[in-house]
Design an enzyme around this catalytic site. Structure first.
Site, PDB file in Angstrom:
ATOM      1  N   ASP A 419       0.829  -1.200   0.000  1.00 27.63           N
ATOM      2  CA  ASP A 419       0.000   0.000   0.000  1.00 27.63           C
ATOM      3  C   ASP A 419       0.874   1.265   0.000  1.00 27.63           C
ATOM      4  OD1 ASP A 419      -2.024   1.799   0.338  1.00 27.63           O
ATOM      5  OD2 ASP A 419      -2.879   0.846   2.121  1.00 27.63           O
ATOM      6  N   GLY A 460      -5.068   3.694  -7.881  1.00 25.72           N
ATOM      7  CA  GLY A 460      -5.295   3.969  -9.306  1.00 25.72           C
ATOM      8  C   GLY A 460      -4.377   5.018  -9.910  1.00 25.72           C
ATOM      9  N   ASP A 481     -10.548   4.177  -1.119  1.00 29.23           N
ATOM     10  CA  ASP A 481     -11.199   3.209  -0.231  1.00 29.23           C
ATOM     11  C   ASP A 481     -12.721   3.206  -0.394  1.00 29.23           C
ATOM     12  OD1 ASP A 481      -8.633   3.025   0.605  1.00 29.23           O
ATOM     13  OD2 ASP A 481      -9.074   3.257   2.742  1.00 29.23           O
TER      14      ASP A 481
HETATM   15  C1  GLA Z   1      -5.383   2.419   2.864  1.00 24.34           C
HETATM   16  C2  GLA Z   1      -5.926   1.305   2.011  1.00 24.34           C
HETATM   17  C3  GLA Z   1      -6.960   0.521   2.815  1.00 24.34           C
HETATM   18  C4  GLA Z   1      -6.310  -0.027   4.073  1.00 24.34           C
HETATM   19  C5  GLA Z   1      -5.697   1.103   4.872  1.00 24.34           C
HETATM   20  C6  GLA Z   1      -4.860   0.578   6.024  1.00 24.34           C
HETATM   21  O1  GLA Z   1      -6.358   3.366   3.165  1.00 24.34           O
HETATM   22  O2  GLA Z   1      -6.502   1.807   0.843  1.00 24.34           O
HETATM   23  O3  GLA Z   1      -7.491  -0.537   2.034  1.00 24.34           O
HETATM   24  O4  GLA Z   1      -5.342  -0.977   3.724  1.00 24.34           O
HETATM   25  O5  GLA Z   1      -4.840   1.902   4.069  1.00 24.34           O
HETATM   26  O6  GLA Z   1      -4.249   1.582   6.752  1.00 24.34           O
END
Ligand code: GLA
Length: 669
Positions: A419, A460, A481
């Site tokens: 991430d 994205g 998210d």
């Molecule tokens: C981001 C990701 C989420 C999750 C959080 C965790 O917002 O997009 O899916 O993994 O981090 O902190």
């Protein structure tokens, strides 16, 4: 009779016909013209001369005679209006009428300030009954006249909803909005009216899995790297299952006949067609499973499993991961192909003096946890960031990529969500700068000696779908998210069109995790806020799009509807189809969308979606999916053959709902 009276009688007539809304298009030209000027029609008051502080707006500053963005004059498809209210979806405005008003008029549409962007629906609700609806309007559409009889009404609510693709660019004008009233009683008031509450929540009839029938479910193809450990639970349903077997397993693998768990390590590169069999009270069945062994052969079908984030977020711990593994088996989900138990953020602590990453006190023994999950035939996933910190502020993998990949392999991890979070690309590095951290971890995973599905997460950026495969991703998040609202679901889901051409076996678009069941992003969970029909839309769309199906709810407390939604093998077969060609949108008009994809057996999977707020018919035409003549149609949610249909099929769809079909004759072999 003056012209206003004339039209009033027409609108009363229209309103009195059942099913006919008072969106009057006849005589629209004259009326819209009459609403454009400085002076209000005789007997009417411009709404924008009232106090607008109670008017809700999804973005920007509500404008009196001005658009919501930069305060420019109201303009719809080139038509200028001196008066009216400029707002933004989602918007709700209450108007107190006190039974003294007779009529409401407005010319509605998207303001030109977004250069033809946005899509919305305008609605007028009178005393909780919808009296006018613009239908889906897009940027650039000519203004439409809404004309509503207010006789005897106490309260009017003006609503702008997004058009099913999120509220970006939804600059919505109630141009020339005027109320005819005696005296000046009209007052804009705050309204707690919730559009979502007006979407009926009727539980649809969907089929359940037949618990008596023996069946082998899940993927028909699975990949592995020769020499790396392999684990696969044969997903099977039915009573008293026994004697699992697998004919023609490649050298290095064996199956446990009691549990149906295949383990070992494939010795040589190759494509191995295996025949799986199982006996049960409800009969004996066999099914082909292709095991493909080679480099970069993981995720031949979209990953299915669970992830901790939408459920527990920072409240995740070892016990909850074990409970998730237990529940995945006990609830029957594992028997339909759900396989991954993925730990998201918040497991990390810091690095030891050697630079090795340490889990925090909530995860006392990662290796033991992985062993526990593997003992059930399931796979375990983990999370990190290419930056110094994860999104929740824990240690990321920057400059420790090789080391972390080896640690994950040592613990027994099978999936990594990587991430972006705190990563900062080098200045002026452009697209290469976006790719770089993902390529670094890809190499590290390649060298770690374990099959770890690689999930890119960077929301994205840089059109990741165009290069996610090149960066080594087995899937890549295409969006920010998701949350459990129709706005979030529809904005994400319906905006995936066009991404399908970049996905295929081993590399999938990921529009984020599922939001059905009890979710909560923390210790306190709540039932999803999605309506039943919206949940059908969610799973239909994610299945058609070959999205990873990562459950985001507490599986140990799961209701029957959610189980039925997640365990319909005919729907899951579309998601897991070995051809791996995700659906794109083939038709889109008046709030009805049709998405279609070809399947390996020569048939087509089709979803018809209603993004509007009324029950309406939706039709798929054979010409839209590239077939002809009489074709068999099967309803996948109901698991029912509907017979041969000629040229098209029409179905009634609830508000925000969907139907899913398999259409066409399968190939002989
Ligand atoms: C981001 C990701 C989420 C999750 C959080 C965790 O917002 O997009 O899916 O993994 O981090 O902190």
């Amino acid at each position: 009779m003056n012209k206003w009276f004339n039209r009033l009688s027409l609108s009363v007539f229209a309103a009195s016909l059942p099913g006919i809304l008072t969106t009057l298009t006849f005589a629209a030209e004259t009326n819209i013209q009459d609403l454009a000027g400085k002076d209000a029609p005789t007997g009417a008051v411009w709404l924008d001369t009232q106090d607008l502080s109670a008017v809700g707006s999804g973005w920007g500053v509500v404008g009196a005679g001005k658009a919501v963005g930069g305060g420019s004059p109201l303009s719809i498809n080139g038509r200028k209006f001196v008066h009216g209210i400029g707002t933004h979806a989602e918007s709700v405005a209450g108007v107190d009428l006190k039974k003294t008003a007779s009529r409401f008029l407005a010319a509605v549409g998207l303001d030109d300030e977004t250069s033809n962007g946005g899509s919305v629906i305008f609605q007028v609700w009178i005393d909780n009954v919808k009296k006018a609806d613009s239908g889906l309007m897009r940027g650039g559409d000519a203004p439409k006249l809404l004309d509503v009889d207010l006789t005897g009404a106490d309260r009017m609510v003006l609503v702008v909803t997004d058009g099913g693709d999120g509220n970006a660019s939804d600059h919505a004008d109630w141009a020339g909005a005027a109320v005819f009233a005696t005296g000046n009683p009209v007052k804009m008031v705050a309204s707690d009216f919730k559009v979502q509450d007006m979407v009926p929540n009727v539980m649809p009839v969907i089929a359940s899995c037949d618990p008596a029938k023996t069946s082998i479910n899940g993927p028909r193809i699975v990949g592995t790297t020769p020499g790396n450990p392999f684990i696969f639970l044969v997903p099977a349903t039915g009573a008293e299952l026994k004697d699992f077997s697998a004919k023609n397993l490649p050298a290095g693998l064996k199956i446990d006949s009691q549990t149906g768990i295949i383990t070992g390590s494939v010795e040589k590169t190759g494509t191995y067609p295996v025949t799986l069999s199982v006996n049960g009270k409800g009969g004996s069945v066999s099914r082909k499973l292709v095991i493909e062994a080679g480099n970069h052969k993981l995720a031949r079908t979209p990953p299915m499993g669970w992830n901790s984030w939408n459920c527990w977020a920072g409240a995740i711990d070892d016990a909850k991961v074990r409970a998730a593994a237990d529940a995945m088996v006990k609830s029957g989900l594992a028997a339909h192909g759900y396989q991954y138990i993925n730990i998201d953020d918040c497991w990390e602590k810091e690095r030891d003096p050697n630079g090795d990453i340490l889990p925090n006190e909530k995860f006392p023994d990662m290796k033991a946890l992985a062993d526990y999950v593997h003992s059930k035939g399931l796979r375990l996933g983990i999370y990190s960031s290419p930056g110094p910190w994860t999104c929740a502020g824990f240690a990321g993998s920057l400059n420790h990529e090789e080391q972390d990949a080896k640690t994950y392999a040592k613990w027994g991890m099978d999936y990594l969500k990587y991430d972006w979070c705190s990563y900062v690309a080098e200045k002026d590095s452009g697209l290469e700068g976006l790719k770089k951290p993902y390529k670094v971890m890809d190499k590290a995973l390649d060298n770690c000696g374990r099959d770890i599905v690689y999930s890119l997460c960077q929301y994205g950026m840089g059109n990741v779908w165009e290069w996610g495969e090149e960066a080594g991703g087995n899937c890549w998040r295409t969006t920010g998210d998701i949350t459990d609202t129709w706005g979030s679901l529809s904005a994400i889901g319906f905006n995936q069109n066009g991404h399908e051409k970049f996905a295929g076996p081993g590399h999938w678009n990921d529009p984020d995790m599922l939001i059905v069941g009890r979710v909560g992003w923390g210790p306190n969970l709540h039932p999803t806020k999605l309506k039943y029909a919206e949940q059908i839309t969610h799973i239909t769309l994610w299945s058609l799009q070959s999205s990873p199906l990562l459950i985001g709810c507490d599986m140990s407390n799961i209701d029957k509807f959610t189980i039925d939604l997640l365990t319909n093998d005919e729907v899951l077969d579309v998601n897991q189809d070995p051809l791996g060609k995700p659906a794109g949108r083939v038709a889109d008009s008046n709030g009805i969308q049709v998405w279609s994809r070809p399947l390996l057996d020569g048939t087509y999977a089709v979803g018809i979606f209603n993004t509007g707020m009324d029950t309406v018919d939706g039709t798929v035409k054979w010409s839209e999916i590239g077939i002809q003549g009489k074709q068999p149609v099967r309803d996948l949610w109901v698991k029912k053959d509907l017979g041969d249909c000629d040229g098209q099929y029409t179905v009634s769809l609830p508000a925000h709902g969907a139907a899913m079909f398999r259409i066409g004759r399968p190939n002989k072999d």
